[in-house]
Design an enzyme around this catalytic site. Structure first.
Site, PDB file in Angstrom:
ATOM      1  N   TYR A  48       0.812  -1.215   0.000  1.00 23.00           N
ATOM      2  CA  TYR A  48       0.000   0.000   0.000  1.00 23.00           C
ATOM      3  C   TYR A  48       0.850   1.272   0.000  1.00 23.00           C
ATOM      4  CZ  TYR A  48      -2.812   3.825   1.910  1.00 23.00           C
ATOM      5  OH  TYR A  48      -3.394   5.046   2.117  1.00 23.00           O
ATOM      6  N   ASP A  84      -8.629  -3.139  -1.274  1.00 14.86           N
ATOM      7  CA  ASP A  84      -9.738  -2.248  -1.602  1.00 14.86           C
ATOM      8  C   ASP A  84      -9.250  -0.971  -2.294  1.00 14.86           C
ATOM      9  OD1 ASP A  84      -8.971  -2.525   1.379  1.00 14.86           O
ATOM     10  OD2 ASP A  84      -9.366  -0.385   1.128  1.00 14.86           O
ATOM     11  N   LYS A  91     -11.532  -9.084   5.068  1.00 15.25           N
ATOM     12  CA  LYS A  91     -12.004  -7.727   5.383  1.00 15.25           C
ATOM     13  C   LYS A  91     -12.682  -7.130   4.155  1.00 15.25           C
ATOM     14  CE  LYS A  91      -9.638  -4.153   4.592  1.00 15.25           C
ATOM     15  NZ  LYS A  91      -8.856  -2.915   4.439  1.00 15.25           N
TER      16      LYS A  91
END
Ligand code: B12
Ligand code: B12
Ligand SMILES: Cc1ncc(COP(=O)(O)O)c(C=O)c1O
Ligand SMILES: Cc1ncc(COP(=O)(O)O)c(C=O)c1O
Lengths: 248, 522, 248, 522
Positions: free
Chosen positions: B264, B299, B371
């Protein structure tokens, strides 16, 4: 000292409110500005019109968030007089109270008046089985309950109440469009007054859009809104009969 | 968990194999390096804490002065700290205070190396014992309150910027049914190469992650937990330039989850890739030791690239995150692999594609507490439509047995959540999930139907994508913009100067003990 | 004659508005009355608090419907100056316009400034591929577009703009919490003014919570909110450069 | 339609058999009777219309004066009207005007019966031809705009009380995607034993059903239909004390659907049962002839009794409504049998029970365009939660292939719909249904699962319930409160005095022609 409260978005006193409404104008930048000006015109500040959409060529829908500086003094807010009775006494306690204080059965006549056909509300209050784990008035040992159902003309209700020697009238009004309930409720009180019988009955109104305030304004002794139960009304009626007796 | 998609087990195995092959050379590199924040994390576990009058944290003061001294950081920082502790005979608090006041560790060479080592081991043991105690406490409470949490866990964020305001909102959320509370960090904390100190009341779009803020929120949630007899998990971000340090702080204050992704920072924060790979490993080892569940950030891919077109990159990243996590000693049950409900709402049968993706993740990662993130990208100012999109997401999540469910906010496109937004999110999710509670057990997907075909197709694409990456190598793939449509140069990005080659005398008993305890060879 | 418009529920001028908000008081009859008084205090009438719920021991949530008499003059609403450009010219027309009127390429530098990391908005405006079937500035033949990405300090943006001899600066701001965008935008203008360079660039701000009004207040030439496209900005910039040239 | 529940075909057949047995004695009775409104409906088809200065409609004037005359109504009313037309040589409009002004048909016996019959047949033929033309027009437009409607049809109500205001709202709704617009009637029109005349602008909770209002709304919707190239269906209520008349007016003005139930008036409006059964048959014959889809009112059961406990009464009533409809010549494709999503939202797996019920109705009534009603009873002032409930309903409807979908309103518990409420309802339903469009084809229900078991159980209960009714007889069952927990005495309720035994000379060419055309023996 005044205890001023304002809406809370995510910080104390930020005054955040969500609004949605339709304007009779076409959607577009001008419509959005009209929406913004409207919200500002209602006294809010920092209005953000976060959404607009065309409902038709001439109508548009808006969602806005804005802030208000105008709080109110929380101490000036009053719990609805009638709903103060909320959970005041249980069925058994009320039966006991009536037995002890009045020493006789209380006669209650209920109906949903006018052309209103919604029986569920008045049934919730009166029928044996009750509502949401609160038994209805028919189950009270010290109450004689007469449920006339729906679509009952005010005249018939009064006639019946005279016949059975009622202590209290319970009137349900559910349809409120074009203020039809105001007419129905006002008429009942006027009929009673014309007959000089207003003092004879405890008059209670109820329904999802009826508040104590409104009912009292219209000449009733109390009004009960959504979420009220048989014991709220029974307690109110019993106490009211007692206080009326004292006043005499 | 009943499998319903008929996915090819072979393909799945092939995905894992490729992920191993891709990650192996990175791990090779990683083991040879440390970073400023790995050293600071090590110091923190040994007791270094506090900050000077300008707010510079003690661990930074130590590491910065060592770096700029002749000795550099190649041997690690801990021995110097332990030596000072040994020599001064001060407990860590007092030593920290002296360092804050200006005492410079780098000014003196180590006196008695053997004594310093013993001291270091003692300090580390105390820190690790505190972490273990936290882990035991969490396990006890989860046992005591077993069966009281929602399934999936309902996860809410607070983000006022003020820890005390956060507490109110977090407690309200927990009382109303939230199982997990995440304190969102202030904008750009990721880019700070230090962790601020103390309770904070000013942040933008979030609240600073500090150890004191962790402590305050932990206590607040424990209070609700006792009242409600429901363990409330606390989450923060072991992410950005201080991944390992925040992991250490979280472990010391009994956080339960950490946003923690292997890539990330590279992709979304433009942090240097070498730095990130080194940091992520150390941070994950700490999380693993502390029993903290990581939440990965797949995500985020879908916020910049299209959920329908790029579904395979999400799965590929899940394979990689899983592999990196295994390398750091995390068991599957602590891997909250991320994904999100981000399909364009105007796509016909978009819900079925989302079901396919979620069910696929569930079947490929059966023990992982996935998640699942709510719609964000296609949320608009139309809060009513937004609420309905969130409801479809809630449905999909329960229907596919997700583990950690981030509640959507109807005002996602407008502001960080108001208290009432969170309330609406919770109430509506509880209604939907209760109303279709057994749906997952009830239904089958038709053979040859949209859901099965889509899942098979995404798996195929992910495997080809991983094959491509294996050929190019992960670093070059990132540089070429294969992930999230973002290109990052190998020696570009922030924090590269914090990367340090381990010297021959590098010594880090925290690392050693974690590797030992987690059973991962150094 | 003024064209007064008011919200429309189901009848012209009924003034119906939906509101929702949180109050920092416990739920209950008193809280509901506080909600009602609040709405009345904001100048609405006939407020019905149709829902209340406890958010926690000390906070409660309300949904209300109420009516307003306060309309606004629709003619006083202004379409956002910048969004007037909406769909004004297509990419080809703009290229043509620049070629014809300015006779040279326009240089535009864009960035998302401060610590704001949201690139999607500025990319939507600048990147080749564009957004929602509107190509981005990089694709315009007569525009030389430089997209610096996100997290760009104002100083760097100015420096870069000077270096490439920019005609226009495009600044994106997405995070607005605690008004952090106001600070970032104001700083840019102040830096330019301090350098005596404000007049040199057309300055445009954009982002989902940025309106033309706000941007102009902060010293920009225009602001573009949600739903704006590259051709809106390009048209504005081209015309602005021309008008600036004329003014000299 | 693929069957998924494995319901016992035998049980289903048994349900139909019982319904036939229950309905047969009622039909026996019905054929021997007419009612004031049956006669008025007959007159209307023959051209009687208009009202006097006090608003008393011409058909009422005719019927009332005949009733109170010596001859009574036993021979039917039409011959007298035709005789007057024949003798006066006036076209209906002029004759109606004279009657409105005071001319009393009952004052003169029929002059030339044969001539009057010829005249009657001519008038009736003109009326029926107008109805047939409407039917053809509808069919043409549906062909022309084929494939442009939503599936299920999205159905919205308008209810301002003012027909002109209704028009604005109806057009807006249609423009935004509504396929069906229903003009809700004013409170208590059901209880009027006449149909008001002319355009009306004052109603409570709805707008008067008048022929002129029908015409105005029909024209308004046709306008949108041409613009949008989508046929917009118009709905009203052939229900209450004037079922047959309103059916006639609707047939004459090309309405497309009618709320029309065999027992609703008895149970929910306290209308006498004999009167209702006679009226319902004639009204349904008109609907059948006009190609108008009926919507039955089973949803109403669930507003007074519990959806989980009394699901079987809904199915039983569907069987009965179907049988009554067949008896009146309605084909299955015009039977919009009703049901509703009224499960208590706090019930675990309530959504699955709703799915079971809806899918069961779909499989038992495969050709019927089932009419599915939204949550109403458990809607509250919490408009946000209400919107989510409506979304679950939208999902269930599309997932089970319902035919006519009443859009839920988030403000159901508060007021008759605002324009924006309707807009929100439409937009959200379109999103949900598009997003899970192929869901019905995608999924199977697990054998032995909740959905299949529940459906089988409800079918079993409905069959037992029908067995009980067969034993007691339908009239006694109603009297005993077996439906909707409401007891109605056989000779109680409103309108009994409007029931008339057909005399030996009873003559009604409308009835005869309808029976002939519909192939149902007299
Ligand atoms: C069930 C229902 C029906 C049923 C009624 C069945 C029956 N036998 O009662 C049927 C289907 C017949 C029906 C018909 C109509 N209905 Co209706 N109906 C409803 C519905 C869905 C639920 C009402 C209900 O049962 N609530 C449950 C009871 C327990 O709650 P309650 O009535 O509020 O009662 C509680 C309190 O208010 C209080 N209370 C009530 N009365 C009294 C009296 C006393 C003395 C006391 C102390 C307390 C008290 O205590 C009760 C228990 O807490 C509501 C929408 C909704 N969700 O609220 C619409 C609703 C009430 N109906 C509405 C309308 C318009 C109609 C129609 C007029 C529509 C039409 N034009 O055809 C018709 C005609 C009815 C008529 N002439 O009155 C509107 C009213 C709008 C308005 N505010 O004016 C509503 C709000 C729906 C809507 N949004 O349009 N309806
Ligand atoms: C995607 C996203 C992210 C991605 C960003 C990826 C990326 N590379 O951009 C990630 C996951 C990294 C992210 C992170 C964060 N985000 Co974010 N994010 C979003 C999200 C979901 C979508 C934004 C988006 O891409 N919109 C699509 C684009 C095309 O729209 P747009 O930006 O409005 O741009 C259009 C117009 O505004 C205009 N425009 C925009 N800029 C410009 C400039 C010019 C010159 C012109 C002419 C026009 C123009 O044109 C564009 C096309 O029409 C929004 C929520 C939402 N649905 O809006 C939250 C949101 C913007 N994020 C938010 C927050 C708080 C954050 C964080 C700070 C959270 C945290 N504490 O960790 C972080 C940190 C980011 C930071 N430091 O800035 C908040 C902002 C709240 C506020 N109003 O202050 C939002 C609203 C979510 C929320 N409700 O909390 N985020
Ligand atoms: C793994 C990970 N880290 C961090 C963040 C938060 O962003 P920031 O970098 O601003 O802390 C996210 C956001 O979604 C994330 O997924
Ligand atoms: C068959 C039927 N008729 C009529 C109505 C409407 O009620 P009213 O009797 O007030 O016309 C309904 C309401 O749901 C209905 O289902």
């Amino acid at each position: 000292m005044a205890h001023i409260v304002r809406p809370y978005g995510d910080t104390l006193d930020d005054g955040k409110v969500q609004l949605s409404f339709t304007l009779p104008v076409p959607d577009g930048p001008k419509g959005r500005d009209a929406a913004r000006l409207s919200v500002l015109g209602w006294g809010f500040r920092d209005c953000e019109v976060v959404h607009s959409a065309a409902i038709s060529d001439d109508f548009s829908f808006y969602v806005a968030y804005a802030s208000t500086d105008r709080g109110i003094d929380f101490d000036s807010a009053k719990a609805d007089a009638a709903s103060e009775a909320e959970a005041a006494m249980s069925m058994d306690e009320i039966d006991e109270y009536i037995r002890a204080v009045l020493g006789r059965k209380v006669v209650i006549v209920g109906a949903c008046t006018g052309f209103d056909a919604h029986t569920v509300g008045i049934d919730a209050i009166m029928n044996m089985k009750g509502y949401n784990h609160h038994y209805g008035l028919e189950r009270y040992k010290m109450i004689e309950a007469h449920n006339l159902g729906a679509q009952v003309p005010n005249e018939r209700l009064i006639e019946y109440a005279e016949k059975v020697g009622a202590d209290a009238l319970l009137v349900s009004q559910v349809v409120t469009q074009k203020d039809v309930h105001i007419g129905n409720l006002t008429e009942l009180i006027e009929l009673l007054e014309a007959k000089g019988e207003r003092g004879r009955f405890v008059c209670v109104a109820g329904g999802p859009r009826i508040g104590n305030k409104l009912a009292v304004e219209l000449g009733f002794d109390a009004g009960f809104g959504r979420g009220s139960y048989a014991n709220d009304v029974a307690a109110f009626v019993a106490k009211k009969i007692e206080s009326k007796a004292k006043d005499r | 968990m009943r499998k319903k998609l008929g996915l090819s087990e072979e393909k799945i195995a092939r995905g894992r194999e490729l992920a191993s092959a891709i990650v192996a050379p990175i791990m090779e590199f990683v083991r040879g390096y440390t970073t400023v924040t790995v050293e600071r994390a090590t110091l923190r576990i040994a007791g270094a804490d506090g900050a000077d009058a300008d707010g510079v944290p003690v661990p930074n003061k130590i590491v910065d002065s060592l770096r700029s001294s002749d000795s550099g950081l190649g041997d690690g920082a801990l021995l110097r700290y332990a030596d000072a502790a040994e020599r001064s005979a001060l407990p860590p608090e007092a030593l920290n205070a002296r360092i804050a006041e200006g005492f410079d560790l780098a000014s003196r060479p180590v006196a008695d190396a053997a004594a310093a080592r013993r001291k270091a081991e003692e300090l580390v043991a105390a820190g690790l014992e505190r972490i273990s105690r936290n882990k035991r406490r969490r396990e006890e409470k989860l046992r005591e309150f077993a069966g009281r949490n929602n399934d999936p866990l309902l996860y809410l964020i607070v983000a006022t910027g003020n820890i005390h305001e956060d507490v109110k909102q977090a407690q309200a959320a927990a009382l109303k049914g939230a199982d997990v509370v995440a304190v969102i960090r202030t904008t750009a904390q990721s880019l700070l190469d230090y962790v601020p100190y103390g309770a904070t009341t000013e942040g933008f779009g979030g609240t600073y992650a500090t150890q004191e803020n962790f402590r305050i929120m932990r206590a607040a949630l424990d209070e609700v937990a006792e009242r409600e007899k429901r363990y409330i998990r606390l989450t923060n971000y072991a992410s950005g330039l201080c991944m390992p340090e925040i992991a250490a702080m979280g472990a010391l204050e009994r956080l339960d989850m950490m946003l923690n992704d292997s890539m990330y920072g590279i992709l979304f924060r433009d942090i240097n890739m070498y730095r990130t790979f080194v940091d992520q490993r150390f941070s994950r080892m700490i999380n693993a030791y502390a029993g903290i569940t990581i939440n990965t950030g797949e995500d985020n891919y879908l916020t910049t690239s299209d959920a329908f077109e790029n579904a395979d990159t999400v799965l590929a990243s899940q394979f990689l995150n899983e592999r990196f996590a295994y390398e750091a000693g995390l068991p599957a049950r602590l891997m909250g692999l991320g994904h999100a409900y981000e399909m364009d709402p105007s796509i016909k049968d978009g819900f079925l594609f989302e079901l396919a993706q979620a069910q696929m993740a569930r079947e490929i990662f059966p023990e992982h507490p996935l998640k699942y993130m709510p719609p964000t990208k296609f949320m608009s100012g139309d809060v009513f439509q937004g609420l309905v999109m969130d409801s479809m997401f809630n449905f999909a999540s329960k229907a596919t047995g997700q583990g950690i469910h981030l509640l959507g906010m109807l005002t996602e496109a407008i502001h960080t959540p108001f208290m009432m937004d969170r309330f609406i999110g919770l109430e509506s999710a509880k209604y939907v999930m209760n109303s279709m509670s057994s749906f997952a057990e009830e239904i089958e997907f038709r053979e040859g139907g949209i859901v099965r075909s889509r899942a098979a197709e995404v798996l195929d694409q992910a495997v080809s994508f991983l094959e491509d990456i294996e050929k190019r190598g992960l670093l070059d793939s990132i540089a070429a913009g294969l992930f999230a449509e973002v290109k990052r140069a190998k020696d570009g990005g922030k924090g590269l100067d914090g990367l340090v080659k381990k010297g021959p005398a590098y010594w880090n008993p925290v690392e050693a003990e974690l590797e030992r305890a987690l059973g991962i060879g150094g």
